[in-house]
Design a protein around this motif. Structure first.
Motif, PDB file in Angstrom:
ATOM      1  N   SER A  75       0.804  -1.221   0.000  1.00  0.00           N
ATOM      2  CA  SER A  75       0.000   0.000   0.000  1.00  0.00           C
ATOM      3  C   SER A  75       0.835   1.267   0.000  1.00  0.00           C
ATOM      4  CB  SER A  75      -0.926   0.008   1.225  1.00  0.00           C
ATOM      5  OG  SER A  75      -0.169   0.066   2.418  1.00  0.00           O
ATOM      6  N   VAL A  76       2.166   1.119  -0.015  1.00  0.00           N
ATOM      7  CA  VAL A  76       3.077   2.262   0.004  1.00  0.00           C
ATOM      8  C   VAL A  76       4.236   1.952  -0.938  1.00  0.00           C
ATOM      9  CG1 VAL A  76       4.600   3.703   1.426  1.00  0.00           C
ATOM     10  CG2 VAL A  76       2.479   2.794   2.408  1.00  0.00           C
ATOM     11  N   GLY A  77       4.696   2.947  -1.685  1.00  0.00           N
ATOM     12  CA  GLY A  77       5.862   2.768  -2.533  1.00  0.00           C
ATOM     13  C   GLY A  77       5.559   2.138  -3.872  1.00  0.00           C
ATOM     14  N   LEU A  78       6.577   2.060  -4.713  1.00  0.00           N
ATOM     15  CA  LEU A  78       6.411   1.534  -6.069  1.00  0.00           C
ATOM     16  C   LEU A  78       6.038   0.063  -6.096  1.00  0.00           C
ATOM     17  CD1 LEU A  78       9.350   3.322  -7.929  1.00  0.00           C
ATOM     18  CD2 LEU A  78       6.906   3.765  -8.188  1.00  0.00           C
ATOM     19  N   GLN A  79       6.278  -0.653  -5.003  1.00  0.00           N
ATOM     20  CA  GLN A  79       5.871  -2.057  -4.934  1.00  0.00           C
ATOM     21  C   GLN A  79       4.391  -2.213  -4.594  1.00  0.00           C
ATOM     22  OE1 GLN A  79       7.937  -0.635  -2.765  1.00  0.00           O
ATOM     23  NE2 GLN A  79       6.928  -0.769  -0.792  1.00  0.00           N
ATOM     24  N   GLY A  80       3.707  -1.082  -4.357  1.00  0.00           N
ATOM     25  CA  GLY A  80       2.299  -1.119  -3.998  1.00  0.00           C
ATOM     26  C   GLY A  80       1.424  -1.601  -5.153  1.00  0.00           C
ATOM     27  N   LEU A  81       0.211  -2.014  -4.817  1.00  0.00           N
ATOM     28  CA  LEU A  81      -0.718  -2.488  -5.836  1.00  0.00           C
ATOM     29  C   LEU A  81      -1.047  -1.361  -6.811  1.00  0.00           C
ATOM     30  CD1 LEU A  81      -3.023  -4.624  -3.536  1.00  0.00           C
ATOM     31  CD2 LEU A  81      -1.377  -5.463  -5.214  1.00  0.00           C
ATOM     32  N   PRO A  82      -1.146  -1.662  -8.097  1.00  0.00           N
ATOM     33  CA  PRO A  82      -1.279  -0.625  -9.124  1.00  0.00           C
ATOM     34  C   PRO A  82      -2.709  -0.140  -9.305  1.00  0.00           C
ATOM     35  CG  PRO A  82      -1.273  -2.762 -10.158  1.00  0.00           C
ATOM     36  CD  PRO A  82      -1.060  -3.020  -8.680  1.00  0.00           C
ATOM     37  N   ASP A  83      -2.879   0.801 -10.239  1.00  0.00           N
ATOM     38  CA  ASP A  83      -4.230   1.202 -10.638  1.00  0.00           C
ATOM     39  C   ASP A  83      -4.777   0.193 -11.639  1.00  0.00           C
ATOM     40  OD1 ASP A  83      -3.136   1.829 -13.153  1.00  0.00           O
ATOM     41  OD2 ASP A  83      -3.023   3.964 -12.731  1.00  0.00           O
ATOM     42  N   ARG A  84      -5.958   0.443 -12.166  1.00  0.00           N
ATOM     43  CA  ARG A  84      -6.584  -0.542 -13.056  1.00  0.00           C
ATOM     44  C   ARG A  84      -5.891  -0.661 -14.408  1.00  0.00           C
ATOM     45  NH1 ARG A  84     -12.625   1.451 -13.659  1.00  0.00           N
ATOM     46  NH2 ARG A  84     -12.408   1.193 -11.418  1.00  0.00           N
ATOM     47  N   GLU A  85      -4.945   0.259 -14.688  1.00  0.00           N
ATOM     48  CA  GLU A  85      -4.134   0.162 -15.899  1.00  0.00           C
ATOM     49  C   GLU A  85      -2.845  -0.626 -15.659  1.00  0.00           C
ATOM     50  OE1 GLU A  85      -5.363   1.360 -18.704  1.00  0.00           O
ATOM     51  OE2 GLU A  85      -7.114   2.145 -17.637  1.00  0.00           O
TER      52      GLU A  85
END
Length: 327
Positions: free
Chosen positions: A86-96
């Motif tokens: 939930s934090v940082g570039l390893q976080g889950l992405p957007d729908r794209e």
């Protein structure tokens, strides 16, 4: 979430001692609805991942006395935590399938900076600080924030999901259903607020936002007054949870203003939760929590539902505390 509902007993801090003149003393306050404790210095962070973040923040504060540096360096630990989705570039992405990040930082004198919908930047909290210190603006977003990062010498990271995020994204694409669910690791942010021995305050907030959000969505974390607000005259507050629900009530600003009017931090957090519940539909699908400190070192926390906890560090120890809740 079982680990998030656990309570860790207090342990003695292993970080270096504070600089001379900075050591604070815990004292008892019998008034108001607070728990009777006051601490200076004091660092609070949302969620279990706040423990490691607080360790770093306390180390920085102890060694340098730099409160802003402490809240920045503290949450950078979470921005790099590959287990945190939930934090940082390893976080889950957007729908794209793209990870986009939000962050803000604020000092008690009103100085603040934030970034929203920013890509390829490992430490958006540091970029937010650059906005605060190097520009006449408060917020930069999207491509403008990315260009500013390049100008400031931030390296661009490869735009590639972490293995865990990629796995979960591919699973989500089978249905492509967007439905925020309470108490899961898709809206957990880290918000950190800190009080120095001199009574000064600072705070930081950083997140990758809701999982599988619409491309371009920005939550409460980079919005000064929603996800974070700090005022040396009164206190500080930060928020976590469903950002839209927090934005609707300007949650962190509301808490600080309630404290200005004489509410304790605990009372202010509880009123903010009541206000949030009254202003949001479909409350069954919403979790949100608030943390607050006043300038005397009293603190409070409250959430819509069970499951929110926060990390507390002070001169006598550190612990993870389960917040009280409304529903």
């Amino acid at each position: 979430m079982s680990s998030r509902r656990s309570f860790l007993k207090k342990s003695i801090l292993s970080t270096p001692l504070l600089l001379p003149g900075m050591i604070g003393t815990a004292c008892v306050n019998s008034g108001g609805k607070d728990n009777g404790e006051k601490f200076k210095p004091l660092i609070l962070s949302t969620w279990e991942h706040g423990m490691a973040a607080n360790d770093k923040a306390w180390e920085v504060l102890s060694e340098t006395g730099d409160l802003v540096g402490a809240v920045e360096q503290g949450v950078k630990v979470t921005e790099l935590d590959l287990e945190n989705l939930s934090v940082g570039l390893q976080g889950l992405p957007d729908r794209e399938g793209i990870a986009t990040l939000d962050a803000s930082i604020m000092k008690g004198d009103g100085s603040c900076g934030s970034v929203g919908f920013v890509r390829q930047i490992k430490h958006p909290i540091s970029l937010a600080r650059k906005v605060m210190e190097e520009t006449p603006h408060v917020m930069l977003v999207g491509e403008g924030a990315r260009r500013f990062a390049i100008e400031q010498g931030f390296p661009l990271e490869e735009e590639k999901l972490s293995p865990k995020s990629e796995e979960l994204f591919q699973e989500w694409k089978k249905t492509s259903e967007y439905k925020p669910i309470i108490n899961i690791e898709n809206h957990d942010t880290i918000g950190m607020i800190a009080l120095g021995a001199d009574g000064k305050l600072a705070g930081s907030c950083t997140t990758s936002g809701l999982a599988y959000k619409m491309h371009g969505r920005v939550g409460d974390s980079p919005i000064i007054g929603a996800g974070l607000f700090v005022d040396d005259e009164v206190g500080a507050a930060t928020a976590t949870g469903l950002g839209e629900s927090i934005i609707r009530i300007c949650g962190s600003f509301l808490i600080v203003e309630l404290m200005r009017q004489g509410r304790t931090p605990q009372e202010a957090c509880e009123e903010a939760v009541r206000r949030l519940i009254s202003k949001n539909k479909n409350i069954d699908d919403i979790q949100a929590g608030f943390l607050a400190i006043n300038k005397e070192g009293a603190y409070g926390a409250y959430s819509v539902r069970q499951g929110f906890n926060y990390a507390r560090h002070h001169a006598d120890g550190k612990d993870l505390i389960d917040s009280k809740f409304k529903l």
